[in-house]
Design a protein around this motif. Structure first.
Motif, PDB file in Angstrom:
ATOM      1  N   TRP A 421       0.875  -1.179   0.000  1.00  0.00           N
ATOM      2  CA  TRP A 421       0.000   0.000   0.000  1.00  0.00           C
ATOM      3  C   TRP A 421       0.906   1.222   0.000  1.00  0.00           C
ATOM      4  O   TRP A 421       1.585   1.504   0.976  1.00  0.00           O
ATOM      5  N   ARG A 422       0.932   1.958  -1.102  1.00  0.00           N
ATOM      6  CA  ARG A 422       1.805   3.121  -1.204  1.00  0.00           C
ATOM      7  C   ARG A 422       1.138   4.345  -0.586  1.00  0.00           C
ATOM      8  O   ARG A 422      -0.063   4.562  -0.759  1.00  0.00           O
ATOM      9  N   CYS A 423       1.919   5.150   0.106  1.00  0.00           N
ATOM     10  CA  CYS A 423       1.378   6.347   0.751  1.00  0.00           C
ATOM     11  C   CYS A 423       1.053   7.396  -0.314  1.00  0.00           C
ATOM     12  O   CYS A 423       1.546   7.351  -1.445  1.00  0.00           O
ATOM     13  N   ASP A 424       0.229   8.377   0.078  1.00  0.00           N
ATOM     14  CA  ASP A 424      -0.211   9.402  -0.873  1.00  0.00           C
ATOM     15  C   ASP A 424       0.958  10.178  -1.461  1.00  0.00           C
ATOM     16  O   ASP A 424       0.972  10.488  -2.658  1.00  0.00           O
ATOM     17  N   GLU A 425       1.941  10.497  -0.618  1.00  0.00           N
ATOM     18  CA  GLU A 425       3.071  11.302  -1.090  1.00  0.00           C
ATOM     19  C   GLU A 425       3.858  10.563  -2.173  1.00  0.00           C
ATOM     20  O   GLU A 425       4.258  11.158  -3.181  1.00  0.00           O
ATOM     21  N   GLU A 426       4.057   9.268  -1.979  1.00  0.00           N
ATOM     22  CA  GLU A 426       4.774   8.482  -2.975  1.00  0.00           C
ATOM     23  C   GLU A 426       4.001   8.422  -4.286  1.00  0.00           C
ATOM     24  O   GLU A 426       4.570   8.561  -5.375  1.00  0.00           O
TER      25      GLU A 426
END
Length: 460
Positions: A421-426
């Motif tokens: 699950w990639r964070c929003d910033e990434e």
């Protein structure tokens, strides 16, 4: 959340009877730890295999030709099983064929092709499951003609990999369903025509689903494997996007079928157009591109924080735009013209034949083309097995084992990192200020950000 050291769930609910959902079920049935576990599979289609699912079609490419070596390795694992063409094997009863795959690009646009060639050559040289003698770099259109058998070709550079092939996708799904029914016995319930209205929650824990007919199903673990429909059930914005890809069929003669049956699949990555060898006198032409989006406003559950005294505030819902698959609609004029242009390029003597059928195939794309196989970070007991990004089917024989490894916390760290699950910033660094409107894995071509309704209006 179910982890490796947690209690084995007594009831697992799998949403979606496609490659990821059925593959996971088969893997669970093979593991003694789950012998006492009941499994329920729900799918919205009244007909299984689901004719609207991306896992179901006349054929799907099975190849290890990736710019990323870890996917090449995984595809080789799957191909080893596909090559079992005994009656009970994955590739039996005509489910798998291996006439090769030719990947091309136009001049100056062959970066992904070169990277994919490097991947397969390195694995072949290291005895990684590929026959080096079956891989050949193609430096000209004449080389491509010789490799494909087509008089007219698309692209000016590429390579042929005769280790690759294609599978009868619908038959593979039907085969998996039969195996589940046989091996699962009374432990497995398959509910077709069961459309999930919403996921059920108790606080931040997912406890099951509510179906459109009012039925509630409770489970200790919910596995969301609904493909392009996954983003309609839980907030995956920025991580998964339903995109519609174009394909069409034309009729061919017995003589043409015989002449083309053993030719390799040919794909031009500069335009995303490809032709798979025909079967049953039907030739498919398709595009692997950025696709159409179909934005629709749907209610989204908004989790409220716990109060200082530990109480949970009431649920709230807000409306958000989500691209939702629209099944059963013909390919818009833009797509038909692109398919027709590719036919003129590859098989000009067939190019003006009427399309006997067109279809929009709905991918569940991620920004990077990597799968989303992980626990949801905010919802306990909810596991995500989605984001096939148009290439998940080829891993059908092995993806279930990888998903169960991830459920148990035993997934290879390399895959765990890629499928996280990639964070929003990434994510924002990946797709930039324009937002997530198309997969950026390097293999896509064609227009980006097309809205289905706008293109359908032009057709009318």
């Amino acid at each position: 959340m179910v982890e490796a050291d947690s209690k084995v769930p007594q009831h697992i609910l799998v949403i979606g009877a496609g490659a990821f959902g059925l593959g996971t079920t088969l893997s669970l049935l093979s593991k003694p730890a789950y012998n006492a576990t009941r499994i329920t599979i729900v799918d919205s289609s009244t007909q299984l295999p689901n004719p609207s699912g991306s896992s179901v079609d006349a054929n799907r490419i099975v190849r290890a030709d990736y710019a990323y070596v870890h996917y090449s390795r995984l595809a080789i694992e799957a191909q080893k099983l596909c090559r079992d063409t005994s009656a009970q094997g994955c590739g039996g009863e005509g489910r798998y064929h291996e006439p090769g795959f030719v990947l091309t690009a136009d001049a100056g646009q062959g970066a992904y092709v070169s990277q994919a060639l490097d991947s397969v050559l390195s694995l072949a040289a290291a005895d990684g499951g590929l026959d080096l003698s079956k891989i050949k770099e193609l430096h000209s259109q004449n080389d491509i003609r010789k490799a494909t058998g087509y008089e007219e070709v698309s692209g000016s550079y590429g390579y042929a990999n005769y280790n690759s092939g294609w599978a009868d996708a619908e038959s593979c799904v039907a085969y998996a369903l039969k195996r589940i029914q046989k091996e699962g016995g009374d432990r497995v319930t398959i509910k077709s025509g069961a459309r999930v209205e919403r996921l059920s929650f108790s606080g931040d824990e997912c406890t099951g689903v509510e179906l459109a007919d009012g039925e509630s199903i409770k489970a200790d673990l919910v596995i969301l494997a609904a493909g392009a429909w996954s983003p309609t059930l839980i907030d995956l914005q920025g991580r998964c996007l339903a995109t519609g890809q174009t394909l069409a069929f034309i009729d061919i003669t017995d003589e043409e079928q015989a002449a083309m049956a053993d030719r390799p699949t040919i794909m031009n990555l500069s335009r995303g157009m490809f032709i798979i060898p025909p079967r049953d006198n039907k030739l498919k032409i398709a595009r692997h591109g950025f696709g159409y989006i179909n934005p629709v406003q749907i209610p989204r559950r908004n989790i409220q924080p716990r109060l200082a005294n530990g109480e949970i505030t009431p649920e709230r819902y807000e409306y958000v735009d989500v691209s939702v698959p629209k099944a059963g609609v013909p390919v818009p004029l833009e797509g038909q013209e692109a398919l027709r242009e590719a036919l003129h390029e590859l098989v000009p003597h067939m190019a003006d034949r009427p399309f006997t059928r067109t279809r929009i195939c709905w991918y569940c794309d991620t920004p990077t083309g990597d799968f989303l196989i992980t626990y949801h970070p905010r919802h306990k007991s909810l596991f995500l097995a989605t984001g096939g990004s148009g290439h998940g089917f080829k891993f059908f024989p092995v993806i279930g084992d990888k998903i169960v490894d991830a459920i148990e916390g035993n997934l290879d760290p390399l895959y765990a990192r890629e499928w996280r699950w990639r964070c929003d910033e990434e994510l924002q660094k990946i797709y930039g200020p324009e937002g997530f409107i198309g997969c950026e894995d390097g293999s896509r071509a064609g227009p980006k950000g097309m809205v289905l309704e706008d293109e359908m209006a032009r057709t009318r």
